[in-house]
Enzyme design. Sequence first.
Site, mmCIF file in Angstrom:
data_model
loop_
_atom_site.group_PDB
_atom_site.id
_atom_site.type_symbol
_atom_site.label_atom_id
_atom_site.label_comp_id
_atom_site.label_asym_id
_atom_site.label_seq_id
_atom_site.Cartn_x
_atom_site.Cartn_y
_atom_site.Cartn_z
ATOM 1 N N GLY A 47 1.005 -1.486 0.166
ATOM 2 C CA GLY A 47 -0.012 -0.112 -0.129
ATOM 3 C C GLY A 47 0.659 1.272 0.062
ATOM 4 N N TYR A 51 1.665 8.866 4.331
ATOM 5 C CA TYR A 51 3.434 8.984 5.053
ATOM 6 C C TYR A 51 4.474 7.938 4.550
ATOM 7 C CZ TYR A 51 0.338 13.081 7.425
ATOM 8 O OH TYR A 51 -0.127 13.953 7.700
ATOM 9 N N VAL A 54 4.142 1.200 1.697
ATOM 10 C CA VAL A 54 4.644 -0.519 2.870
ATOM 11 C C VAL A 54 4.841 -1.551 1.738
ATOM 12 C CG1 VAL A 54 3.865 -1.795 4.374
ATOM 13 C CG2 VAL A 54 2.827 0.244 4.053
ATOM 14 N N LYS A 69 8.229 -0.457 6.019
ATOM 15 C CA LYS A 69 7.385 1.199 5.362
ATOM 16 C C LYS A 69 8.765 1.397 5.587
ATOM 17 C CE LYS A 69 5.004 4.229 7.404
ATOM 18 N NZ LYS A 69 4.021 4.981 9.258
ATOM 19 N N ASP A 166 -6.172 8.586 13.333
ATOM 20 C CA ASP A 166 -6.526 8.316 11.629
ATOM 21 C C ASP A 166 -7.230 6.823 12.183
ATOM 22 O OD1 ASP A 166 -6.266 8.350 9.347
ATOM 23 O OD2 ASP A 166 -4.094 8.135 8.915
#
Length: 384
Positions: A47, A51, A54, A69, A166
Site C-alpha cells: 500500500g 506518510y 509499505v 514501511k 487516523d
Amino acid sequence: MTDWSEPIRKKGFVLNFQTKKLQEISDRHITNPCRSVEEYEKLNMLGQGTYGVVYRVRDKKTKKEYALKKVKVDRDLFRDGFPVACLREISILKSCKHENIVDLKEVVVGEQLEKIFLVMEYCEQDLASLLDNLEKPFSESEVKCIIMQLLRGLEYLHGHYIIHRDIKVSNLLLTDTGCLKIADFGLARTFSVPQKSMTPGLVTLWYRPPELLLGSPNQSTAIDMWAVGCILGELLSHKPLLPGTSEISQINLIVDLLGTPSESIWPGFKDLPALQNFNLRQQPYNNLKTRFPYLSQVGLRLLNFLFMYDPMKRATAVECLQSSYFKEAPLPADPKLMPSFPQHRNLKASTSSMTSGRTRTQERVGNSNISDILGNVLKKKRFE
C-alpha cells in the site's frame, strides 16, 4: 581491525545538569547499530499513503516475512537533526506491546541518510482491501469480533495517553488467525492532562468528528471513538457510512444522519470557529434507526453513544467494551474461527481488482480549513 557489525562498547559520558558532574553512560543505553535494508528481500508493495509506502519483504537470513514501511522524509529536515514526526512514530510503536497493535520489529536504513524503514510484523489483510473484495459481507457476529478487538487496542492506547488520530479501515490489519492489528501511527500523538492543542484537521475525512470539522482546537481520545462508530456502521451497512467529498459535504452527511446539533446537547457548540461563517442546515431527526432498522436497541444505543456530538459525553473504549451489545445474540465470533480470505494485496492482478471496488480516493479530501472553502459564498451568521 574493527568489526562494524559488533555493538558499540566504548563508554561515553554526559553532563548531569542537576549535579553539574560528568556521568557515565550505562550499558542499557548503548544499542546495536541499525541493520541495512539490503538484508530484506522485497516481494511486493502492499500500500501507499500520505506518510509512507509499505512493502511485503522477506528476511534473507531467517526467511520470515515482514511489512516494511518506507518513511517519507524531507531531505532538508535532516539539516536540523532527525525529523521529530518520524521519531514520534518510532517512539510510540516501540512503547506499545499489545496483541491488537502492530508490532515494530526494528528500524533499518538505506544508503542515504534520509532512507529510513520500519520493519513490522506482517498481516495478511488490511480491512479496506478486504471489504472491497468480499464476496459475502461479514456477519454481525464477525463484525462484533472485529470491533471488540479494535476497542481493546484503543483501550490500551488511550490508557497509555496515546491518540491514534487516523483510525480507518485501511489502517486496520487482519491476520489469517483472525487477529486485528491497529497500524500506521504516523499521526499518533501522546497527550497530557490538561491537554494541549494539536495540529487540527488531520483525521481522514470520512472518519473525522464534527468538533474537528467545525474548527475546535481541542483534540481528545473522543476523535478515535467517533471513527469507531463510523467503522461499526460501515461494517454493518456494507458500505462507507459517511463518504463526504469535502468538509461541507461531510458536515451535511453527519447532520442528515444525526440531526442538527445545538447548544443544549453540546455546550460551547455555538462558539466553534467555523460557525462564525455559516449556518448549519436545520434537520431535527436522528436517523440511525432508519439507517439500521435490523439493529437491536442496545446496538443502536451503542452507535448513538459513539456518535454523541459533545466529545465529553462520547463513549470511551472501556465503556463500549462493557456494552450489552457484545453480550446479546449473535455473540462475537472467536477470532480463531474467523474466515480466511485470499491475499488480494499480493496478487498480481490486485490493482485492477481493487479499483473495481469502492473507491477511497476521497478519504483525504477536505483537509483545508472550512472557513477558507466557504469564502464569500455564505454570509457570516451565528446561531442564536
